[in-house]
Scaffold this motif. Structure first.
Motif, PDB file in Angstrom:
ATOM      1  N   ALA A  25       0.830  -1.207   0.000  1.00 53.76           N
ATOM      2  CA  ALA A  25       0.000   0.000   0.000  1.00 53.76           C
ATOM      3  C   ALA A  25       0.865   1.257   0.000  1.00 53.76           C
ATOM      4  N   SER A  28      -1.337   7.224  -1.421  1.00 56.44           N
ATOM      5  CA  SER A  28      -2.396   7.603  -2.364  1.00 56.44           C
ATOM      6  C   SER A  28      -3.550   6.600  -2.395  1.00 56.44           C
ATOM      7  N   ASP A  29      -3.370   5.444  -1.755  1.00 50.87           N
ATOM      8  CA  ASP A  29      -4.430   4.430  -1.689  1.00 50.87           C
ATOM      9  C   ASP A  29      -5.413   4.689  -0.551  1.00 50.87           C
ATOM     10  N   GLU A  32      -9.362   4.754  -1.010  1.00 51.92           N
ATOM     11  CA  GLU A  32      -9.930   3.487  -1.457  1.00 51.92           C
ATOM     12  C   GLU A  32      -9.879   2.444  -0.343  1.00 51.92           C
ATOM     13  N   ILE A  33      -8.788   2.423   0.405  1.00 50.18           N
ATOM     14  CA  ILE A  33      -8.683   1.493   1.538  1.00 50.18           C
ATOM     15  C   ILE A  33      -9.751   1.813   2.573  1.00 50.18           C
ATOM     16  N   VAL A  79      -2.363  -4.263  -0.750  1.00 50.49           N
ATOM     17  CA  VAL A  79      -3.649  -4.080  -1.419  1.00 50.49           C
ATOM     18  C   VAL A  79      -3.691  -4.989  -2.642  1.00 50.49           C
ATOM     19  N   GLU A  81      -5.412  -4.989  -6.353  1.00 49.02           N
ATOM     20  CA  GLU A  81      -6.064  -4.020  -7.233  1.00 49.02           C
ATOM     21  C   GLU A  81      -6.069  -4.488  -8.680  1.00 49.02           C
ATOM     22  N   LYS A  84      -9.304  -0.733  -9.610  1.00 46.78           N
ATOM     23  CA  LYS A  84      -9.397  -0.101  -8.300  1.00 46.78           C
ATOM     24  C   LYS A  84      -8.983  -1.140  -7.265  1.00 46.78           C
ATOM     25  N   ILE A  85      -8.949  -0.747  -6.020  1.00 49.14           N
ATOM     26  CA  ILE A  85      -8.554  -1.658  -4.949  1.00 49.14           C
ATOM     27  C   ILE A  85      -9.767  -2.465  -4.498  1.00 49.14           C
TER      28      ILE A  85
END
Length: 207
Positions: A25, A28-29, A32-33, A79, A81, A84-85
């Motif tokens: 990760a 910038s994630d 979404e996380i 993550v 992905e 998207k994740i």
């Protein structure tokens, strides 16, 4: 090109076979996380679907700060992905876990036949979260494959994970432990957010 308006099962099967990738990760994630955490960490806990204990929607600023700290400090925050994740996993080294939970080893009621030498070198999988509606599709297993490969390269031999059985059992998590061939190692009680939880402690050897 993937047609993203397919049913979730059709789309997910294609992603798993061809395109889904697991990586570490990055900051910038975060959004979404957090969205995935919100999808399975709500005030309503559904045993069969699996859940995170916290209600992530209740305090976005607090939980985003906590997740960002993990992204920045944990070596094993992954993550999965494609476009998207779709899922994430948070794993602590022994040192990191005991820094936050200093009495964890002594608080656990270890099974009499559990080999405590396994506590010399380990990680703890703290959270595995897959976007609501996509559990059971193999995404968690894919993340685990990456974790196991990294741990093997680093010489870390043991994985622990906790699963809640009270006040509400997490049946989906129990099934995942069975699928990943964990063995029951012990149990512990913990007070969290004014509630008493009973956790089963599972162990898996890195092979």
């Amino acid at each position: 090109m993937v047609v993203v308006n397919k049913t979730s099962v059709e789309l997910n099967n294609f992603i798993l076979k061809k395109l889904l990738r697991v990586r570490k990760a990055k900051p910038s994630d975060l959004n979404e996380i957090y969205a995935i955490a919100c999808s399975v960490g709500t005030s309503e806990k559904i045993s069969e679907q699996g859940f995170l204990v916290d209600d992530y929607r209740s305090n976005p600023k607090f939980y985003k700060k906590k997740l960002l700290k993990g992204i920045m400090s944990l070596e094993h925050f992954y993550v999965a992905e494609y476009d998207k994740i779709y899922g994430f996993m948070i794993t602590y080294t022994k040192e990191q876990w005991l820094a936050d939970n200093p009495d964890w080893i002594t608080d656990v009621y270890w099974k009499p036949d559990f080999d405590k030498s396994k506590l010399d070198n380990f990680v703890v999988v703290d959270k595995t979260a897959i976007k609501a509606g996509l559990t059971g599709q193999g995404i968690g297993s894919l993340i685990y494959t990456r974790l196991l490969a990294d741990l093997k390269n680093e010489g870390i031999e043991n994985i622990f994970a906790e699963t809640i059985i009270s006040p509400q059992p997490n049946f989906a998590s129990l099934q995942f432990r069975k699928k990943q061939k964990y063995s029951l190692a012990g149990m512990r009680y913990e007070h969290y957010n004014d509630k008493l939880y009973t956790d089963l402690i599972y162990h898996k050897k890195v092979e």
